[in-house]
Structures are given as structure tokens and as C-alpha cells.
Write an enzyme that holds these catalytic residues in place. Structure first.
Site, PDB file in Angstrom:
ATOM      1  N   SER A 148       0.862  -1.186   0.000  1.00 39.30           N
ATOM      2  CA  SER A 148       0.000   0.000   0.000  1.00 39.30           C
ATOM      3  C   SER A 148       0.892   1.228   0.000  1.00 39.30           C
ATOM      4  O   SER A 148       2.036   1.171   0.481  1.00 39.30           O
ATOM      5  CB  SER A 148      -0.850   0.009   1.277  1.00 39.30           C
ATOM      6  OG  SER A 148      -1.379   1.302   1.507  1.00 39.30           O
ATOM      7  N   TYR A 163      -0.465  -1.295  10.266  1.00 42.17           N
ATOM      8  CA  TYR A 163      -0.734  -1.610   8.848  1.00 42.17           C
ATOM      9  C   TYR A 163       0.394  -1.037   7.979  1.00 42.17           C
ATOM     10  O   TYR A 163       0.943  -1.734   7.115  1.00 42.17           O
ATOM     11  CB  TYR A 163      -2.083  -1.009   8.454  1.00 42.17           C
ATOM     12  CG  TYR A 163      -2.489  -1.222   7.015  1.00 42.17           C
ATOM     13  CD1 TYR A 163      -3.081  -2.411   6.600  1.00 42.17           C
ATOM     14  CD2 TYR A 163      -2.328  -0.217   6.064  1.00 42.17           C
ATOM     15  CE1 TYR A 163      -3.488  -2.599   5.287  1.00 42.17           C
ATOM     16  CE2 TYR A 163      -2.727  -0.392   4.744  1.00 42.17           C
ATOM     17  CZ  TYR A 163      -3.305  -1.588   4.360  1.00 42.17           C
ATOM     18  OH  TYR A 163      -3.700  -1.762   3.052  1.00 42.17           O
TER      19      TYR A 163
HETATM   20  N1  LIG Z   1      -8.706  -0.949  -1.247  1.00 36.50           N
HETATM   21  C1  LIG Z   1      -7.703  -0.094  -1.166  1.00 36.50           C
HETATM   22  O1  LIG Z   1      -7.877   1.116  -1.327  1.00 36.50           O
HETATM   23  C2  LIG Z   1      -6.304  -0.594  -0.886  1.00 36.50           C
HETATM   24  C3  LIG Z   1      -5.259   0.331  -0.957  1.00 36.50           C
HETATM   25  C4  LIG Z   1      -3.962  -0.092  -0.762  1.00 36.50           C
HETATM   26  C5  LIG Z   1      -3.709  -1.428  -0.505  1.00 36.50           C
HETATM   27  N2  LIG Z   1      -4.745  -2.315  -0.426  1.00 36.50           N
HETATM   28  C6  LIG Z   1      -4.406  -3.731  -0.184  1.00 36.50           C
HETATM   29  O2  LIG Z   1      -4.904  -4.493  -1.255  1.00 36.50           O
HETATM   30  C7  LIG Z   1      -5.224  -5.807  -0.790  1.00 36.50           C
HETATM   31  C8  LIG Z   1      -6.664  -6.160  -1.203  1.00 36.50           C
HETATM   32  O3  LIG Z   1      -7.514  -5.194  -0.656  1.00 36.50           O
HETATM   33  P1  LIG Z   1      -9.055  -5.073  -1.041  1.00 36.50           P
HETATM   34  O4  LIG Z   1      -9.384  -3.640  -0.903  1.00 36.50           O
HETATM   35  O5  LIG Z   1      -9.325  -5.793  -2.294  1.00 36.50           O
HETATM   36  O6  LIG Z   1      -9.658  -5.799   0.234  1.00 36.50           O
HETATM   37  P2  LIG Z   1     -10.919  -6.724   0.498  1.00 36.50           P
HETATM   38  O7  LIG Z   1     -11.923  -6.608  -0.607  1.00 36.50           O
HETATM   39  O8  LIG Z   1     -11.329  -6.459   1.893  1.00 36.50           O
HETATM   40  O9  LIG Z   1     -10.236  -8.176   0.421  1.00 36.50           O
HETATM   41  C9  LIG Z   1      -9.427  -8.664   1.434  1.00 36.50           C
HETATM   42  C10 LIG Z   1      -9.236 -10.128   1.183  1.00 36.50           C
HETATM   43  O10 LIG Z   1      -8.393 -10.672   2.208  1.00 36.50           O
HETATM   44  C11 LIG Z   1      -8.974 -11.862   2.683  1.00 36.50           C
HETATM   45  N3  LIG Z   1      -8.648 -12.086   4.082  1.00 36.50           N
HETATM   46  C12 LIG Z   1      -8.800 -11.228   5.115  1.00 36.50           C
HETATM   47  N4  LIG Z   1      -8.441 -11.825   6.262  1.00 36.50           N
HETATM   48  C13 LIG Z   1      -8.073 -13.092   5.960  1.00 36.50           C
HETATM   49  C14 LIG Z   1      -7.627 -14.205   6.718  1.00 36.50           C
HETATM   50  N5  LIG Z   1      -7.477 -14.136   8.052  1.00 36.50           N
HETATM   51  N6  LIG Z   1      -7.330 -15.353   6.076  1.00 36.50           N
HETATM   52  C15 LIG Z   1      -7.489 -15.451   4.736  1.00 36.50           C
HETATM   53  N7  LIG Z   1      -7.891 -14.431   3.961  1.00 36.50           N
HETATM   54  C16 LIG Z   1      -8.197 -13.263   4.571  1.00 36.50           C
HETATM   55  C17 LIG Z   1     -10.477 -11.656   2.522  1.00 36.50           C
HETATM   56  O11 LIG Z   1     -11.129 -12.913   2.399  1.00 36.50           O
HETATM   57  P3  LIG Z   1     -12.058 -13.597   3.521  1.00 36.50           P
HETATM   58  O12 LIG Z   1     -12.666 -12.508   4.327  1.00 36.50           O
HETATM   59  O13 LIG Z   1     -13.034 -14.392   2.701  1.00 36.50           O
HETATM   60  O14 LIG Z   1     -11.115 -14.477   4.283  1.00 36.50           O
HETATM   61  C18 LIG Z   1     -10.541 -10.909   1.199  1.00 36.50           C
HETATM   62  O15 LIG Z   1     -10.544 -11.817   0.131  1.00 36.50           O
HETATM   63  C19 LIG Z   1      -5.002  -5.799   0.719  1.00 36.50           C
HETATM   64  O16 LIG Z   1      -3.726  -6.341   1.006  1.00 36.50           O
HETATM   65  C20 LIG Z   1      -5.032  -4.310   1.072  1.00 36.50           C
HETATM   66  O17 LIG Z   1      -4.260  -4.041   2.219  1.00 36.50           O
HETATM   67  C21 LIG Z   1      -6.043  -1.940  -0.613  1.00 36.50           C
END
Ligand SMILES: NC(=O)c1ccc[n+]([C@@H]2O[C@H](COP(=O)([O-])OP(=O)(O)OC[C@H]3O[C@@H](n4cnc5c(N)ncnc54)[C@H](OP(=O)(O)O)[C@@H]3O)[C@@H](O)[C@H]2O)c1
Length: 258
Positions: A148, A163
Site C-alpha cells: 500500500s 498496517y
Molecule cells: N482498497 C484499497 O484502497 C487498498 C489500498 C492499498 C492497498 N490495499 C491492499 O490491497 C489488498 C486487497 O484489498 P481489497 O481492498 O481488495 O480488500 P478486500 O476486498 O477487503 O479483500 C481482502 C481479502 O483478504 C482476505 N482475508 C482477510 N483476512 C483473511 C484471513 N485471516 N485469512 C485469509 N484471507 C483473509 C479476505 O477474504 P475472507 O474474508 O473471505 O477471508 C478478502 O478476500 C489488501 O492487502 C489491502 O491491504 C487496498
């Protein structure tokens, strides 16, 4: 240099490769899994929400692996399960991640700090370790971690100390693994997204003040989506990125360029 101007486009082809994508029940993980499958890979999709990953695995002809990556035994079982069914993975994309505390740094509970580091940093390291023998045997491999921009800059107004530390840790892990594993032609890179719409950020995008704050801080005029991040991942896991390793590639609409 090839005489065929289309040859570089074929470098994105992943036919015959097994890929593991964590966090594949929503957001970026789903987009990455669909894209890698469309590029020809056999994709194992990993998350806790079984119905979602089973539906996605059906859609893309892949494998669903239900696992809580904070549970050591389940974490250690992911790569063996994939190797048994699809074959040894040559591609690993660590997308799963979360923020466990919205407290200011001085108040973050130790348990939340441990969970954040466990999911965002320890799990990607452990999965990389377990994928390594398969990649070494194949004579090639590509690991991409999703971090991130908060691993690079502080984000005023949204406290996220552990984080940010976990995401910055991925960049350190990336350069070290890249150097250790280069002799096996295993490349390791990180993609650092800025804000894009997903289940964790929808509220921020839809909130009037939140949306205005995002627009004010993002030089490019469009809203970020998971599809804006996927291209960098495909580039890095495919032969199109075959001379790139140890890097953190920022995809943020210009947020950190200011
Ligand atoms: N959205 C943003 O603006 C943003 C910005 C910068 C970086 N990111 C990074 O991008 C990545 C994806 O983010 P997103 O926004 O697409 O998030 P999201 O839609 O909330 O997806 C998070 C994923 O992680 C899985 N997860 C969470 N806890 C888990 C656990 N204990 N065991 C296994 N799987 C787990 C969830 O699956 P389950 O709940 O089904 O387990 C889900 O598939 C993350 O690493 C986030 O930090 C996001």
C-alpha cells in the site's frame, strides 16, 4: 530483438503455469485471479469465505482453497493443497490484507498489531517459503506482494501504524528475497496501490467528505478501481516483467508524486 512487433504481447501469456492468489473472495484478489486465469494460468483462489471462492473457482476453472491465513496450520496447508491438485505453483500473489485497528498509534492494542503483522507480512513470507521449492524445481517463479502507499507515506486522518509497518515490511522482504532467489530465476516484487474501491473502502468513496478528500489528494481525475492495479500484477508475474525483481511498483493515481 525480435522482428515480430507482436512478440512482446505474447510475454503476458501464462499458459501452463499454476498460480496461487490469496484474498480472492473480494476486491483486488478476485480481479487478479480472473486476469491470471484469462492469461492462461491454472489459478488456486484462497480465502475464508468458502462460497465465494468456490463460485470463483468454478467460473475460472481453478481450485478453491479455504484457509484462515492467521491460523498457522491452515496457512501451512495452502501450498501443499495446491501442489496436490494443480501442481507446483510458479506464481504467488499475496493479496490478502486488512487493517485491524482504527486507533491512533499510541493506542493500538498489541493483539491488533500482532494480527496485522500476521496477516499482512508473516503470511506472505510463509507462503513464499512454501512455494520456493516448487519454483526452484520449475527453474522459474514470480512472487508479487500487495502492499500500500501507506508503506511509503503517512496518511493524514486515517491512523494505521501497524498496517503501514506491515506494508513497508513487504518491500524489505521483497528486495531480500529477490536477491536470495535470483539465481533460481525466481523474481519477487511488490505492488503498492493507492486508494481503490473495494469492500473496505466503499464507505470512504461514497462518503461526501471522504470522496472529496480522495479527489483532492489524487492528481489523476479518475477514481481508482481494482482493474487499475491488475495490469501491474500481470506484468510482474509474467515474462513481460522477466528482467524486473526486487521492486515496489506504486499504482496510486499520482498520490505519492506530490
Ligand atoms: N482498497 C484499497 O484502497 C487498498 C489500498 C492499498 C492497498 N490495499 C491492499 O490491497 C489488498 C486487497 O484489498 P481489497 O481492498 O481488495 O480488500 P478486500 O476486498 O477487503 O479483500 C481482502 C481479502 O483478504 C482476505 N482475508 C482477510 N483476512 C483473511 C484471513 N485471516 N485469512 C485469509 N484471507 C483473509 C479476505 O477474504 P475472507 O474474508 O473471505 O477471508 C478478502 O478476500 C489488501 O492487502 C489491502 O491491504 C487496498
Amino acid at each position: 530483438m525480435s522482428a515480430d512487433p507482436r512478440a512482446p504481447l505474447r510475454l503476458f501469456d501464462l499458459t501452463g503455469r499454476v498460480a496461487v492468489v490469496t484474498g480472492a473472495s473480494s476486491g483486488l484478489g478476485v480481479a487478479v485471479a480472473r486476469t491470471l486465469a484469462a492469461a492462461g494460468a491454472s489459478v488456486a483462489v484462497v480465502a475464508r469465505r468458502r462460497m465465494r471462492i468456490e463460485a470463483l473457482a468454478d467460473e475460472i476453472g481453478g481450485q478453491a482453497v479455504e484457509a484462515d491465513l492467521l491460523d498457522e496450520a491452515q496457512l501451512d496447508g495452502v501450498i501443499p493443497a495446491v501442489a496436490d491438485k494443480l501442481g507446483g505453483p510458479e506464481i504467488l500473489v499475496n493479496v490478502a490484507g486488512n487493517i485491524f485497528s482504527r486507533d491512533r498509534a499510541e493506542d493500538e492494542p498489541p493483539q491488533a498489531v500482532r494480527q496485522t503483522l500476521g496477516l499482512n507480512l508473516v503470511a506472505p513470507l510463509r507462503l513464499s517459503q512454501l512455494a520456493f521449492p516448487h519454483m526452484r524445481a520449475a527453474g522459474r517463479g514470480a512472487v508479487v506482494h500487495i502492499s500500500s502507499i501507506s508503506g511509503r507515506v503517512g496518511i493524514p486522518g486515517i491512523p494505521q501504524a501497524s498496517y503501514a509497518a506491515s506494508k513497508a515490511g513487504l518491500s524489505g522482504l521483497t528486495s531480500e528475497l529477490a536477491v536470495q532467489w535470483a539465481r533460481h530465476s525466481i523474481r519477487v516484487n511488490t505492488v503498492a496501490p493507492g486508494f481503490f474501491r473495494s469492500e473496505i473502502t466503499d464507505g470512504l468513496f461514497d462518503d461526501e467528505k471522504g470522496g472529496a478528500w480522495l479527489r483532492r489528494n489524487t492528481p489523476l481525475p479518475t477514481e481508482g478501481t481494482a482493474d487499475d492495479v491488475v495490469g501491474a500484477v500481470l506484468w510482474l508475474v509474467s515474462d513481460a516483467g522477466r528482467f524486473v525483481t526486487g521492486q515496489t511498483v506504486v499504482v496510486d493515481g499520482g498520490w505519492t508524486a506530490r
